[in-house]
Design an enzyme around this catalytic site. Structure first.
Site, PDB file in Angstrom:
ATOM      1  N   THR A  32       0.882  -1.274  -0.098  1.00 62.50           N
ATOM      2  CA  THR A  32       0.040   0.125   0.109  1.00 62.50           C
ATOM      3  C   THR A  32       1.076   1.201  -0.008  1.00 62.50           C
ATOM      4  OG1 THR A  32      -0.239  -0.201   2.237  1.00 62.50           O
ATOM      5  CG2 THR A  32      -1.995  -1.091   1.146  1.00 62.50           C
TER       6      THR A  32
ATOM      7  N   LYS B  70       2.268  -4.898   3.470  1.00 64.70           N
ATOM      8  CA  LYS B  70       3.521  -4.277   3.382  1.00 64.70           C
ATOM      9  C   LYS B  70       3.023  -2.905   2.901  1.00 64.70           C
ATOM     10  CE  LYS B  70       7.308  -2.657   1.897  1.00 64.70           C
ATOM     11  NZ  LYS B  70       6.766  -1.064   1.997  1.00 64.70           N
ATOM     12  N   PRO B  71       2.979  -1.999   4.098  1.00 66.00           N
ATOM     13  CA  PRO B  71       2.612  -0.522   3.731  1.00 66.00           C
ATOM     14  C   PRO B  71       3.700   0.233   3.572  1.00 66.00           C
ATOM     15  CG  PRO B  71       2.831  -0.899   5.968  1.00 66.00           C
ATOM     16  CD  PRO B  71       3.260  -2.479   5.570  1.00 66.00           C
TER      17      PRO B  71
ATOM     18  N   SER C 204      14.179  -2.149  -0.968  1.00 69.79           N
ATOM     19  CA  SER C 204      15.603  -2.498  -1.378  1.00 69.79           C
ATOM     20  C   SER C 204      16.066  -3.941  -0.909  1.00 69.79           C
ATOM     21  CB  SER C 204      16.736  -1.575  -1.368  1.00 69.79           C
ATOM     22  OG  SER C 204      16.856  -1.542  -0.191  1.00 69.79           O
TER      23      SER C 204
ATOM     24  N   GLY D 193      11.801  -6.192  -1.135  1.00 67.49           N
ATOM     25  CA  GLY D 193      10.793  -5.676  -2.438  1.00 67.49           C
ATOM     26  C   GLY D 193      10.492  -6.964  -2.991  1.00 67.49           C
ATOM     27  N   ASP D 194      11.744  -7.413  -3.941  1.00 68.45           N
ATOM     28  CA  ASP D 194      11.976  -8.352  -4.905  1.00 68.45           C
ATOM     29  C   ASP D 194      11.365  -9.650  -4.370  1.00 68.45           C
ATOM     30  OD1 ASP D 194      12.140  -6.650  -6.914  1.00 68.45           O
ATOM     31  OD2 ASP D 194      14.174  -7.274  -7.254  1.00 68.45           O
TER      32      ASP D 194
ATOM     33  N   CYS E  45      -4.181  10.129  -6.758  1.00 71.45           N
ATOM     34  CA  CYS E  45      -3.924   9.486  -7.873  1.00 71.45           C
ATOM     35  C   CYS E  45      -5.041  10.024  -8.928  1.00 71.45           C
ATOM     36  CB  CYS E  45      -4.092   7.845  -7.991  1.00 71.45           C
ATOM     37  SG  CYS E  45      -5.687   7.474  -7.134  1.00 71.45           S
TER      38      CYS E  45
ATOM     39  N   GLU F 296       3.415  12.484 -13.607  1.00 74.65           N
ATOM     40  CA  GLU F 296       2.851  12.716 -12.569  1.00 74.65           C
ATOM     41  C   GLU F 296       3.438  13.575 -11.311  1.00 74.65           C
ATOM     42  OE1 GLU F 296       1.906   9.235  -9.888  1.00 74.65           O
ATOM     43  OE2 GLU F 296      -0.129   9.821  -9.694  1.00 74.65           O
ATOM     44  N   ILE F 297       2.780  14.888 -11.138  1.00 76.62           N
ATOM     45  CA  ILE F 297       3.368  15.751 -10.127  1.00 76.62           C
ATOM     46  C   ILE F 297       3.284  15.466  -8.570  1.00 76.62           C
ATOM     47  CG2 ILE F 297       3.451  18.262  -9.650  1.00 76.62           C
ATOM     48  CD1 ILE F 297       1.941  18.886 -12.163  1.00 76.62           C
ATOM     49  N   PHE F 298       2.146  15.137  -8.377  1.00 81.28           N
ATOM     50  CA  PHE F 298       1.575  14.665  -7.144  1.00 81.28           C
ATOM     51  C   PHE F 298       2.139  15.827  -6.137  1.00 81.28           C
ATOM     52  CE2 PHE F 298       1.192  10.656  -4.413  1.00 81.28           C
ATOM     53  CZ  PHE F 298       0.075  10.334  -4.986  1.00 81.28           C
TER      54      PHE F 298
END
Ligand code: NAD
Length: 495
Positions: free
Chosen positions: A148, A174-175, A208, A211-212, A283, A383-385
């Protein structure tokens, strides 16, 4: 006292095997807010194993039994909602009203999914002979890895755990490392609600390192990710080795079209929401403003007047809070600088606002309006966000405007303001976005299907279509005739 948060695995809060913790900062003050566990691969294994084992029992419950746990969770969240609202103000920097709105959204979504208990139905299909039948069961996939983002950290969790759990899947959550405590708060309520150990597990830590590893773990069957498009691409690559089902809710670059006959007051009011909600970190935020030349100046003046009334500052007493972190602040100001270097003009804002000393290290950015933006500038492509919007004047050719709107790698939300029904219907047909809001603000409803075209993702969330993403169709064939092989092509063929 400093906040410290552990991992939640198999029904217990446990220390990370690495004994390593990461820092979380308050975005309004830049001060240290707390420390949270950095999971190792070993911890990931433990969490996924727990979810895998728990799933075997969880799927054997009826969905009505499963819904009882969800209703208990809803009650616990409702009773203590003020503390979640405070957490959203501290951890994300949301203004109070938006924090309240997000908690409403959490409850609304969990309620919706709990109510699905009696609505998950399969099919009974006629077989290939009169005494044959095919049962098409809707069965859970197994373990869902729910990844998330930080921008709606509570609502995005509800949107994922609700449908995953009601359909008989278990979850490893996994936040984002920017919002670990909101996730921990919800998971603590899961614990209090008495869900069987392993049904929901919480892993926090460095992408890092884990993740994978998480996204290619053989015991994961579904990965539901809300995040940036490039994260979606990475996860897709990594998950290809396990053939996981993917639900990807990714970035957006919403066009906001104001036609010459629009109710300008309404459009400007809606743009106040579409641009400044969560400081533009949404989003579905308006990111490209296309305004008809006849009303361009009038509309922008109206929007600037409204923007000037915004109170920026710490969440409890302001209309717009900070950006989430220093990196985001640099990214947003970088977009503005680059656009200005390419010929865009700042009509309003730009830079950091003047705030009291206590907030001088906060990640605030001024609401910013740019004109003379061109379709190929990065500010109109990526995307600026943040609370920044570029405006472009458009002519009388509505087809061209639709083309400009569709000309984007992203395809999540879009907005149109016009009183002309035939133009509205034309846009409904031709706009290639998962959502089109005509003369109204968002956000998306729980009973709507939230889905993106192009790089905005695949599959979707919410509504019955969203629930269906969490079940597979299993086919069971049965023949109850005296001779199930009669007339079948079965060797030997020669007598
Ligand atoms: P992000 O992509 O940086 O991170 C999202 C999550 O993915 C985080 O939990 C992060 O730790 C994790 N992650 C990052 N790299 C990973 C990897 N290689 N493997 C596994 N997990 C990894 O996004 P963010 O900055 O947290 O959120 C903002 C983004 O989310 C924006 O692009 C926004 O548009 C998007 N978003 C989309 C929706 C939607 O419904 N489409 C809703 C909210 C936010």
């Amino acid at each position: 006292m400093e906040k410290i948060q552990e991992l939640f695995i198999n029904g217990e809060w446990v220390k990370p095997s690495s004994e390593e913790y990461l820092n979380k900062y308050n975005p309004s003050t830049g001060e240290l807010y707390g420390k949270f566990a950095a999971a190792s691969k070993e911890d990931v294994d433990r969490a996924i194993d727990a979810a895998y084992d728990a799933q075997k029992k969880w799927e054997k419950l009826t969905s009505v039994e499963r819904s009882k746990y969800l209703y208990r969770l809803i009650d616990l969240i409702r009773q203590d909602r003020e503390s979640l609202e405070n957490l959203l103000m501290d951890e994300v920097g949301k203004p109070r009203k938006e924090a309240v709105q997000e908690v409403d959204g959490v409850l609304d979504q969990l309620q919706y999914y709990a109510e699905f208990a009696r609505k998950i139905t399969g099919d009974v299909v006629e077989g290939t002979k009169p005494e044959r039948v095919i049962f098409q069961y809707k069965v859970p996939y197994g373990v869902v890895l729910a990844i998330t983002p930080w921008n709606f950290p509570a609502a995005m969790i509800a949107r994922k755990i609700g449908p995953a759990l009601i359909t008989g899947n278990t979850v490893v959550l996994k936040p984002s490392s920017d919002t670990p405590f909101v996730a921990g708060w919800i998971v603590e309520k899961v614990r209090q609600a008495g869900f069987p150990p392993g049904t929901v597990n919480l892993i926090t830590g460095k992408g890092s390192v884990i993740g994978d590893y998480m996204t290619s773990h053989k015991k994961i069957s579904v990965i539901t990710l809300t995040g940036e498009s490039r994260t979606g691409v990475q996860v897709m690559k990594s998950a290809s080795s396990i053939m996981a089902k993917l639900i990807l809710e990714l970035g957006g670059k919403a066009p906001f079209i104001v036609w010459k006959d629009a109710d300008l007051e309404l459009a400007a009011k809606v743009l106040m929401w579409a641009k400044y909600w969560n400081a533009g970190q949404s989003c579905i935020a308006a990111e490209r403003l296309y305004v008809h030349e006849d009303v361009y100046d009038k509309f922008l003046n109206l929007f600037i007047e409204k923007t000037k009334t915004l109170k920026i500052g710490e969440p409890r007493t302001s209309d717009m809070g900070p950006l989430i972190n220093d990196q985001q602040l640099k990214k947003v100001s970088g977009f503005v600088e680059e656009a200005v270097n390419q010929g865009a003009k700042i009509l309003y804002g730009g830079g950091k606002p003047q705030l009291p000393e206590r907030y001088s290290k906060g990640f605030f950015y001024m609401p910013t309006i740019l004109t003379d933006v061109k379709q190929d500038m990065r500010i109109f492509r990526e995307e600026i966000f943040g609370p920044v919007i570029g405006a472009m004047k458009v002519g009388d050719d509505f087809d061209e405007v639709i083309e400009l709107a569709n000309d984007s790698d992203y395809g999540l939300a879009s907005y149109l303001f016009t009183k002309d029904v035939s133009l509205a219907m034309k846009a409904a047909r031709e706009i290639k976005f998962g959502e089109l809001y005509i003369n109204m603000p968002g956000p998306e409803a729980t009973q709507g299907y939230h889905t993106g075209f192009r790089m905005s993702g695949q599959a979707g969330e919410n509504s019955r279509y969203g629930v269906e993403e969490y079940v597979k169709v299993k086919n069971v064939y049965i023949d109850y005739s005296k001779d199930p092989t009669a007339g079948e092509v079965i060797p030997p063929y020669t007598d």
